[in-house]
Design a protein around this motif. Structure first.
Motif, PDB file in Angstrom:
ATOM      1  N   MET A 130       0.864  -1.175   0.000  1.00  0.00           N
ATOM      2  CA  MET A 130       0.000   0.000   0.000  1.00  0.00           C
ATOM      3  C   MET A 130       0.904   1.229   0.000  1.00  0.00           C
ATOM      4  SD  MET A 130      -2.502  -1.281   3.120  1.00  0.00           S
ATOM      5  CE  MET A 130      -3.821  -0.094   2.909  1.00  0.00           C
ATOM      6  N   ASP A 131       0.574   2.227  -0.812  1.00  0.00           N
ATOM      7  CA  ASP A 131       1.365   3.460  -0.806  1.00  0.00           C
ATOM      8  C   ASP A 131       1.352   4.091   0.577  1.00  0.00           C
ATOM      9  OD1 ASP A 131       2.016   3.200  -3.471  1.00  0.00           O
ATOM     10  OD2 ASP A 131       0.308   4.390  -4.159  1.00  0.00           O
ATOM     11  N   LEU A 132       0.186   4.116   1.188  1.00  0.00           N
ATOM     12  CA  LEU A 132       0.038   4.592   2.560  1.00  0.00           C
ATOM     13  C   LEU A 132      -0.763   3.555   3.326  1.00  0.00           C
ATOM     14  CD1 LEU A 132       0.381   6.804   4.718  1.00  0.00           C
ATOM     15  CD2 LEU A 132      -1.829   7.734   3.967  1.00  0.00           C
ATOM     16  N   PRO A 133      -0.106   2.759   4.164  1.00  0.00           N
ATOM     17  CA  PRO A 133      -0.841   1.750   4.939  1.00  0.00           C
ATOM     18  C   PRO A 133      -1.952   2.381   5.772  1.00  0.00           C
ATOM     19  CG  PRO A 133       1.513   1.344   5.059  1.00  0.00           C
ATOM     20  CD  PRO A 133       1.348   2.668   4.384  1.00  0.00           C
ATOM     21  N   TYR A 134      -3.143   1.765   5.721  1.00  0.00           N
ATOM     22  CA  TYR A 134      -4.265   2.272   6.512  1.00  0.00           C
ATOM     23  C   TYR A 134      -5.265   1.150   6.741  1.00  0.00           C
ATOM     24  CZ  TYR A 134      -7.477   2.238   2.507  1.00  0.00           C
ATOM     25  OH  TYR A 134      -8.279   1.833   1.473  1.00  0.00           O
ATOM     26  N   TYR A 135      -6.122   1.336   7.735  1.00  0.00           N
ATOM     27  CA  TYR A 135      -7.249   0.429   7.945  1.00  0.00           C
ATOM     28  C   TYR A 135      -8.323   1.174   8.728  1.00  0.00           C
ATOM     29  CZ  TYR A 135      -6.318  -0.429  12.933  1.00  0.00           C
ATOM     30  OH  TYR A 135      -6.169  -0.282  14.288  1.00  0.00           O
ATOM     31  N   TRP A 136      -9.520   0.630   8.711  1.00  0.00           N
ATOM     32  CA  TRP A 136     -10.635   1.253   9.426  1.00  0.00           C
ATOM     33  C   TRP A 136     -10.494   0.997  10.916  1.00  0.00           C
ATOM     34  CZ3 TRP A 136     -14.387   4.478   7.674  1.00  0.00           C
ATOM     35  CH2 TRP A 136     -14.509   4.604   6.283  1.00  0.00           C
ATOM     36  N   LEU A 137     -10.157   2.025  11.660  1.00  0.00           N
ATOM     37  CA  LEU A 137     -10.109   1.921  13.111  1.00  0.00           C
ATOM     38  C   LEU A 137     -11.515   1.722  13.648  1.00  0.00           C
ATOM     39  CD1 LEU A 137      -8.166   2.142  15.556  1.00  0.00           C
ATOM     40  CD2 LEU A 137      -8.685   4.588  15.614  1.00  0.00           C
ATOM     41  N   SER A 138     -12.486   2.393  13.012  1.00  0.00           N
ATOM     42  CA  SER A 138     -13.897   2.224  13.350  1.00  0.00           C
ATOM     43  C   SER A 138     -14.750   2.620  12.155  1.00  0.00           C
ATOM     44  CB  SER A 138     -14.279   3.089  14.559  1.00  0.00           C
ATOM     45  OG  SER A 138     -15.682   3.085  14.755  1.00  0.00           O
ATOM     46  N   GLU A 139     -15.424   1.640  11.560  1.00  0.00           N
ATOM     47  CA  GLU A 139     -16.336   1.951  10.465  1.00  0.00           C
ATOM     48  C   GLU A 139     -17.549   2.718  10.990  1.00  0.00           C
ATOM     49  OE1 GLU A 139     -17.306  -1.103   7.692  1.00  0.00           O
ATOM     50  OE2 GLU A 139     -15.426  -2.179   8.034  1.00  0.00           O
ATOM     51  N   LYS A 140     -18.013   2.343  12.180  1.00  0.00           N
ATOM     52  CA  LYS A 140     -19.173   3.006  12.781  1.00  0.00           C
ATOM     53  C   LYS A 140     -18.917   4.498  12.964  1.00  0.00           C
ATOM     54  CE  LYS A 140     -21.890   3.205  17.055  1.00  0.00           C
ATOM     55  NZ  LYS A 140     -22.051   2.634  18.422  1.00  0.00           N
ATOM     56  N   ASP A 141     -17.727   4.834  13.470  1.00  0.00           N
ATOM     57  CA  ASP A 141     -17.389   6.235  13.728  1.00  0.00           C
ATOM     58  C   ASP A 141     -16.705   6.891  12.526  1.00  0.00           C
ATOM     59  OD1 ASP A 141     -18.081   6.575  16.679  1.00  0.00           O
ATOM     60  OD2 ASP A 141     -16.790   4.810  16.728  1.00  0.00           O
ATOM     61  N   GLU A 142     -16.505   6.119  11.475  1.00  0.00           N
ATOM     62  CA  GLU A 142     -15.852   6.601  10.252  1.00  0.00           C
ATOM     63  C   GLU A 142     -14.489   7.220  10.555  1.00  0.00           C
ATOM     64  OE1 GLU A 142     -19.428   8.880   8.736  1.00  0.00           O
ATOM     65  OE2 GLU A 142     -18.882   7.766   6.926  1.00  0.00           O
ATOM     66  N   ILE A 143     -13.624   6.397  11.161  1.00  0.00           N
ATOM     67  CA  ILE A 143     -12.266   6.818  11.496  1.00  0.00           C
ATOM     68  C   ILE A 143     -11.275   5.811  10.926  1.00  0.00           C
ATOM     69  CG2 ILE A 143     -10.618   7.254  13.360  1.00  0.00           C
ATOM     70  CD1 ILE A 143     -12.971   8.106  15.109  1.00  0.00           C
ATOM     71  N   ILE A 144     -10.293   6.309  10.222  1.00  0.00           N
ATOM     72  CA  ILE A 144      -9.266   5.483   9.601  1.00  0.00           C
ATOM     73  C   ILE A 144      -7.912   5.819  10.217  1.00  0.00           C
ATOM     74  CG2 ILE A 144      -7.955   5.107   7.464  1.00  0.00           C
ATOM     75  CD1 ILE A 144     -10.591   5.443   5.932  1.00  0.00           C
ATOM     76  N   LEU A 145      -7.137   4.788  10.539  1.00  0.00           N
ATOM     77  CA  LEU A 145      -5.776   4.966  11.048  1.00  0.00           C
ATOM     78  C   LEU A 145      -4.803   4.713   9.907  1.00  0.00           C
ATOM     79  CD1 LEU A 145      -3.951   5.493  13.527  1.00  0.00           C
ATOM     80  CD2 LEU A 145      -3.908   3.009  13.888  1.00  0.00           C
ATOM     81  N   CYS A 146      -3.843   5.604   9.731  1.00  0.00           N
ATOM     82  CA  CYS A 146      -2.885   5.449   8.633  1.00  0.00           C
ATOM     83  C   CYS A 146      -1.483   5.823   9.096  1.00  0.00           C
ATOM     84  CB  CYS A 146      -3.296   6.310   7.434  1.00  0.00           C
ATOM     85  SG  CYS A 146      -3.254   8.095   7.764  1.00  0.00           S
ATOM     86  N   GLY A 147      -0.494   5.470   8.295  1.00  0.00           N
ATOM     87  CA  GLY A 147       0.874   5.839   8.621  1.00  0.00           C
ATOM     88  C   GLY A 147       1.892   5.030   7.848  1.00  0.00           C
ATOM     89  N   LYS A 148       3.065   5.604   7.645  1.00  0.00           N
ATOM     90  CA  LYS A 148       4.163   4.920   6.967  1.00  0.00           C
ATOM     91  C   LYS A 148       5.045   4.216   7.984  1.00  0.00           C
ATOM     92  CE  LYS A 148       6.566   6.395   3.667  1.00  0.00           C
ATOM     93  NZ  LYS A 148       7.533   7.180   2.854  1.00  0.00           N
ATOM     94  N   ILE A 149       5.498   3.029   7.634  1.00  0.00           N
ATOM     95  CA  ILE A 149       6.421   2.262   8.472  1.00  0.00           C
ATOM     96  C   ILE A 149       7.796   2.324   7.822  1.00  0.00           C
ATOM     97  CG2 ILE A 149       6.849   0.049   9.596  1.00  0.00           C
ATOM     98  CD1 ILE A 149       4.153   1.324  10.332  1.00  0.00           C
ATOM     99  N   ASP A 150       8.831   2.687   8.575  1.00  0.00           N
ATOM    100  CA  ASP A 150      10.161   2.822   7.989  1.00  0.00           C
ATOM    101  C   ASP A 150      10.668   1.511   7.400  1.00  0.00           C
ATOM    102  OD1 ASP A 150      10.165   5.453   8.724  1.00  0.00           O
ATOM    103  OD2 ASP A 150      11.551   5.227  10.407  1.00  0.00           O
ATOM    104  N   TRP A 151      10.583   0.420   8.177  1.00  0.00           N
ATOM    105  CA  TRP A 151      11.189  -0.845   7.737  1.00  0.00           C
ATOM    106  C   TRP A 151      10.524  -1.997   8.473  1.00  0.00           C
ATOM    107  CZ3 TRP A 151      15.513  -0.964   4.341  1.00  0.00           C
ATOM    108  CH2 TRP A 151      16.058  -2.224   4.112  1.00  0.00           C
ATOM    109  N   LEU A 152      10.266  -3.072   7.743  1.00  0.00           N
ATOM    110  CA  LEU A 152       9.779  -4.312   8.339  1.00  0.00           C
ATOM    111  C   LEU A 152      10.782  -5.414   8.024  1.00  0.00           C
ATOM    112  CD1 LEU A 152       5.912  -4.467   7.659  1.00  0.00           C
ATOM    113  CD2 LEU A 152       7.089  -4.039   9.823  1.00  0.00           C
ATOM    114  N   GLN A 153      11.517  -5.827   9.037  1.00  0.00           N
ATOM    115  CA  GLN A 153      12.470  -6.920   8.861  1.00  0.00           C
ATOM    116  C   GLN A 153      11.718  -8.247   8.917  1.00  0.00           C
ATOM    117  OE1 GLN A 153      15.445  -7.182  11.916  1.00  0.00           O
ATOM    118  NE2 GLN A 153      16.113  -9.232  11.276  1.00  0.00           N
TER     119      GLN A 153
END
Length: 293
Positions: A130-153
């Motif tokens: 994903m260009d910008l990782p995100y997921y629905w923190l709460s569909e009911k409240d219509e809030i999405i959490l997003c953010g870039k991760i530097d590195w995943l080993q």
């Protein structure tokens, strides 16, 4: 719920936007919501430490897309120089050549440290698709959490991952931060492998990453959701004032200066945001080395 249709109307929150709100709701508004009425673009205040962190991150994060055997085939210092050239002078927040040279040398030393001690960067890595990782923190409240991760080993023995975050500050982070809870949530929801551990790599101080305690997912979700709801309510009520009153605070005052026309527009970044340079902010930059990028 039609997620594809509704995600554009949802509230998107990230570690940086949450941190902005916690520091000062007015700063949150100016950094994340305000748009220049003359061109409908957001505004960004550039600083030496921001440029240093951005350039070092860009160089190191680019390695994760390469096969392990090819990652250090192109000299990293050459890549660093090329990236730095895009951010020289006022465009990088530097008041003069002497200040820029100081920060560039710091960046070069970080890159040399990685070359001498590549550690996890010479091992397998996972890229979230994903260009910008995100997921629905709460569909009911219509809030999405997003953010870039530097590195995943990638840890093949357990088919798991290690979250690695690069730090370019001269000081180590103290106290509680929502960064790891947010990163743990994002990695857990945006890819299939279990998160085994998380680490900070203080590139100016240490030859290897420092392992951190992995936050509990359920507790993390409650913490982030609680603040996200406060942000949403404040936006709905238009209650985004500085807690220190009309004179503002350290977080919002520089952006108020942009609105007053006291800052110099030095360009536009890759996201179409207007970049501003503020002379006196550059002069006090070195007093804020505790800020982690």
């Amino acid at each position: 719920m039609d997620i594809m249709a509704d995600k554009y109307n949802a509230l998107w929150v990230s570690h940086s936007s949450i941190n902005d709100f916690l520091q000062c709701p007015r700063a949150y508004f100016l950094k994340n919501m305000y748009k220049d009425p003359t061109n409908n673009k957001k505004v960004k205040l550039i600083s030496p430490s921001l440029t240093l962190g951005s350039v070092v991150h860009t160089v190191l994060e680019s390695l994760s897309t390469l096969p392990t055997e090819d990652r250090f085939s192109t000299p990293l210092l050459r890549q660093f120089d090329s990236e730095w050239e895009k951010n020289t002078g006022k465009k990088g927040g530097f008041k003069d050549e002497q200040q820029e040279t100081k920060y560039k040398k710091r960046g070069e030393e970080m890159i040399r440290r990685v070359i001498a001690h590549p550690g996890p960067l010479e091992k397998l890595a996972v890229k979230i698709n994903m260009d910008l990782p995100y997921y629905w923190l709460s569909e009911k409240d219509e809030i999405i959490l997003c953010g870039k991760i530097d590195w995943l080993q990638y840890i093949p023995e357990e088919d798991s991952v290690n979250i690695l975050d690069f730090k370019t500050s001269m000081k180590k982070e103290e106290g509680e931060s929502l960064q790891l809870p947010i990163y743990h949530l994002l990695v857990h929801h945006c890819q299939k492998r279990k998160v085994k551990m998380a680490s900070y790599w203080y590139l100016e101080l240490d030859d290897e990453p420092e392992e951190k305690q992995l936050p509990d997912l359920d507790e993390s979700e409650v913490k982030v959701m609680t603040i996200a709801k406060k942000i949403k309510l404040a936006r709905q009520l238009n209650k985004l004032d500085c807690p220190e009153g009309g004179d503002g605070c350290f977080a919002c005052r520089p952006f108020e200066a942009i609105l007053r026309g006291e800052a110099e527009n030095v360009g536009v970044d890759d996201y179409g945001t207007n970049i501003y340079y503020l002379p006196y902010e550059s002069e006090v930059e070195e007093d804020r080395e505790g800020i982690l990028l």
